[in-house]
Structures are given as C-alpha cells and as structure tokens.
Write an enzyme that holds these catalytic residues in place. Structure first.
Site, PDB file in Angstrom:
ATOM      1  CD  GLU A   7      -3.279  17.095  44.101  1.00  0.00           C
ATOM      2  OE1 GLU A   7      -3.273  17.925  43.174  1.00  0.00           O
ATOM      3  OE2 GLU A   7      -4.323  16.736  44.675  1.00  0.00           O
ATOM      4  CG  ASP A 110      -5.196  19.528  46.305  1.00  0.00           C
ATOM      5  OD1 ASP A 110      -4.553  19.508  47.373  1.00  0.00           O
ATOM      6  OD2 ASP A 110      -4.917  20.283  45.360  1.00  0.00           O
ATOM      7  CE1 TYR A 314      -8.318  21.936  46.678  1.00  0.00           C
ATOM      8  CE2 TYR A 314     -10.629  22.028  46.056  1.00  0.00           C
ATOM      9  CZ  TYR A 314      -9.350  21.567  45.841  1.00  0.00           C
ATOM     10  OH  TYR A 314      -9.098  20.724  44.783  1.00  0.00           O
TER      11      TYR A 314
END
Length: 452
Positions: A7, A110, A314
C-alpha cells in the site's frame, strides 16, 4: 516473476528486504525473482458525474444512479478543475507493466477492508486477470512477514471483504453526490456538501454542542460532616440535597448543635475487578483523548506510524481479543521490556497470565492492538505516550484480578442521613501496573475507614 504490491513505499521496502528484492528501480524494487511495487493509498477511485456526461448541478439529472460505476486514476485540483494526478498515472504504468510480466501477484496492501479495496480497484482498472494470493499479517516485523509469505492465502478468499468495501465506496458516492447536488440546487446559491458519514456525524456534534450551550446549571447544596474518633477523621456527605441555601443553613445549624453521629448500618462486600480488555482502535482513541486530549485522527496517525515502525500490531482493528496462538507469544513479546523505566517491575511480576482477553471466536480480521516486542529507539513525546499506553494496557490485561473490600456506612444525625464509603485493596492485581487504584467514578471510595 512474482509481483508483490504494497500500500505504501515504506511497507514495500520492508517486504522487499525479506524476499531479497534489493535492486532499486523506478517505482519498484527487484531481485530474487520478485518485483515489489506499491500504491500511494487510493491510486484509483470512482469517477465523478462528468465522466458519465453529467455536467453542472441540474435538478432533472437527479438522482444520478450509474448502471456501472467507472474507475479512474486519482485526480488533483488545478484551479477550478480536477485533472489526473501525474504521480498516480506514472505509478499505475509501472504497476501495469509488472502485472503484465508477472506469473502471479501477491497482494500486500493493508490487511483490512480499505487495503483490499485499494488493490482491487487497481486490479480492475488495469483489466488484469492474473491470479493473486493474499499476504494477511497483523504486524510488520521480519518474523511476521516471513510467516505470512509462507502461508499465503488465495485471493478469492477475500472476495466478500472486497464486495463489502466496494458497497461502502459506492454508497458514499451515491449519497454524497446526490445529496450534495440536491441541497445545493435547493439552496439556490453556493455548493453544499452532504455525506453518508459526514452529515450524521456533524449532526451529532452540533446536537451535543447545542445541548451543552443551552444547559442551565442548577445549584444545590449538601452538607459535609467531619467526624473524629481516636485520631481518625472521616468526612461524610448528606443524603439529602437542598435547592435553597437557607434551608440547608437551617438544617446545618440543627446538626451542628447535636455533636453525635450514630452508625445506623455498615455494608461490607468483597469486589473483584477484572482487568480491562486490550485496545481496539476505538478504545485506544477514546482513552488517548481522555488522558492526552488527542483527537481520534491524531491517535490513528500516531498508531499507524508505530505500526509501520514495527512497534505495534495493525491498529485499524475492531477486536479487543487475541487468538490462542498469538497469546502464546505474549511472554516473549513482553520479556524485552523488563528494564523499562515505568513498567519493568510489572513485566517481572507477570507470571500466570490472565486469559480474559483471549478468545478465538471474538478475533475478527485482526486481533487487538499489542506491542510487537521491538523496543523503540527514538520516539516523539506523542508517539511515546501512545506506545506506553499500549504497553501498559497489555500488562494490565494479562495481570491478576484486583480485589477490594468496599464498606458503605450510613450515619444518622438529627434524623438526617449521612453517607461515607471506604475501600481497602486486598490484592492490587492489574491496578499495580499504573498505580491508579480507583476509577473516576470510585474517587469517593479511596479512604480507609476506622473500625466502626
């Protein structure tokens, strides 16, 4: 050749280092039969009404309901017009060339709904039909990336996630475009913006603001009573509240002449306070706002930076739980912080880990936010505060239960009831991590009462 698409460039560099793609090219890294490229966030998005031949705001065009939504490269504003972003166009050309040459694509955007949408929009815009696998990881440590690459998942496994993201994207477009044009046309002048999330959120903020602005505080009076016995002083508060100061003064005079307060009842109970759950993004944002006055956007931005720095997992997670397999790694993750200035002693005391935050069934796309075990070298003040909040919460979540003995006492003076509460910590448990022994709503329970 396998092509990996991330990303952001920073994530691409981390993955490239693992797979051996060390040769720098224009828009990608190459080596060891891999090419690692990247997007810059949303390179491709839904086209505006002009792309469907609809120009200006005209009532007869509403509602605008495309039969098939068109995808276009990201645009930027130049003057009063929007034009394709040259940087986005250049990177899309690089990605197209790599996809055309590839045997298989590995998706490393992601691991979440928006990350899936970013890749699928690029993939569909380029009319690519090459097969692809998904790298699904929750942190960017070398160990996690290697493990993820060894356990790639079929891209089709995430079709429903993409459809969810696509539906959200199209809903935003339909509501935003049509509602904004309708309002602007109705107002007769100016351009007004409405959105699926923006407008109800703004309405809630305005409603709360007006409620606060229009609030008229109502004064009331209570009595405080100090009692002394055997050098112990305790402060009681009256059960009754008085709207009139003169009434309160009159009763105060009657009470002060009595001199004796009689214990009417004592209620003792043992309370077990379980440790708090780990943070998801919302819980982290709420507490960072409460403790440090950080906005939700600021907290997310800092957490994302910590994630990209391989310090936390995350951050865009909606779960406050860990799976059993991740739980098994927790002692090792925390062991490196045994010399931490604030929490080193808590790390050393942590033996039998509390499993309240462990539940496979409550782990969604990602598990709760935890540290990765990497120690930060240099963080800004704000970054350090968020990192230490996450570390502290981990230690709290896996610590033992806090056990308190709470006592509530009712006194009577001149037929008026006075109350006092006290608490004794029998086992500090998870509260010993931060040293805060009571929540805000328990602030009247911190005093230790004498024998009564």
């Amino acid at each position: 050749m396998k092509v990996i698409i991330a990303e952001k460039p920073s994530v691409a560099r981390d993955i490239a280092a693992i797979v051996g793609a060390t040769s720098r090219k224009d828009g990608y890294l190459k080596g060891n039969n891999y090419a690692v490229t990247w997007a810059f966030g949303h390179l491709v998005g839904l086209a505006m009404p002009e792309e469907y031949g609809i120009k200006g705001f005209q009532k007869e065009n509403l509602p605008i309901l495309p039969d098939d939504f068109k995808l276009i490269p990201r645009h930027i504003k130049e003057g009063k017009e929007y034009k394709p972003d040259p940087g986005a166009m250049k990177q899309l050309r690089v990605i197209r060339e790599l996809f055309d040459k590839s045997e298989r694509i590995i998706v490393a955007t992601d691991a979440g709904r928006e990350g899936e949408l970013i890749f699928r929009y690029i993939y569909n815009y380029l009319s690519c039909s090459k097969p692809f696998d998904r790298l699904w990881i929750s942190s960017l440590t070398d160990q996690t990336i290697r493990g993820g690459l060894e356990n790639l998942r079929p891209g089709t496994q995430y079709d429903t996630l993409y459809l969810s993201a696509k539906a959200r994207s199209q809903a935003d477009w339909l509501v935003g475009i049509n509602a904004s044009q309708a309002l602007s046309i109705s107002s007769g002048s100016g351009v007004w913006s409405l959105g699926r999330v923006q407008t109800p959120t703004l309405a809630m903020i305005c409603s709360r603001y007006l409620e606060n602005k229009d609030f008229v505080p109502q004064k009331y009076w209570q009595h405080k009573l100090s009692l002394s016995k055997d050098s112990n002083v305790i402060v009681l508060v009256s059960e009754d509240k008085y709207n009139d100061r003169m009434d309160a003064d009159k009763v105060a005079g009657q009470i002060s002449q009595n001199g004796i307060a009689t214990v009417k009842s004592i209620d003792k109970k043992t309370v077990k306070q379980e440790p708090p759950l780990l943070y998801d993004l919302t819980a982290l944002q709420k507490e960072a706002n409460s403790k440090h006055s950080f906005s939700a956007d600021k907290t997310l931005s800092i957490a994302q930076k910590l994630y990209e720095g391989k310090l936390i997992t995350y951050p865009r997670t909606g779960s406050r739980y860990l799976s059993e397999d991740v739980f098994e790694t927790v002692p090792e993750l925390l062991s490196g912080f045994s010399e931490h200035t604030l929490y080193g002693e808590s790390v050393k005391r942590l033996n039998d880990l509390n499993k309240r935050s462990v539940n496979d069934a409550k782990v969604t796309d990602h598990y709760a936010i935890i540290v990765t075990g990497n120690k930060p070298d240099s963080l800004s003040g704000d970054e350090n505060q968020i990192f230490e909040m996450i570390l502290c919460r981990m230690l709290e979540a896996f610590s033992t239960t806090c056990i308190k003995e709470q006592t509530s006492v009712r006194f009577e003076v001149q037929e008026k009831i006075f109350l006092v509460k006290g608490a004794i910590i029998n086992q500090a448990g998870w509260r010993s991590v931060s040293g805060i022994m009571a929540d805000e709503n328990e602030k009247d329970e911190n005093s230790t009462l004498p024998p009564l």
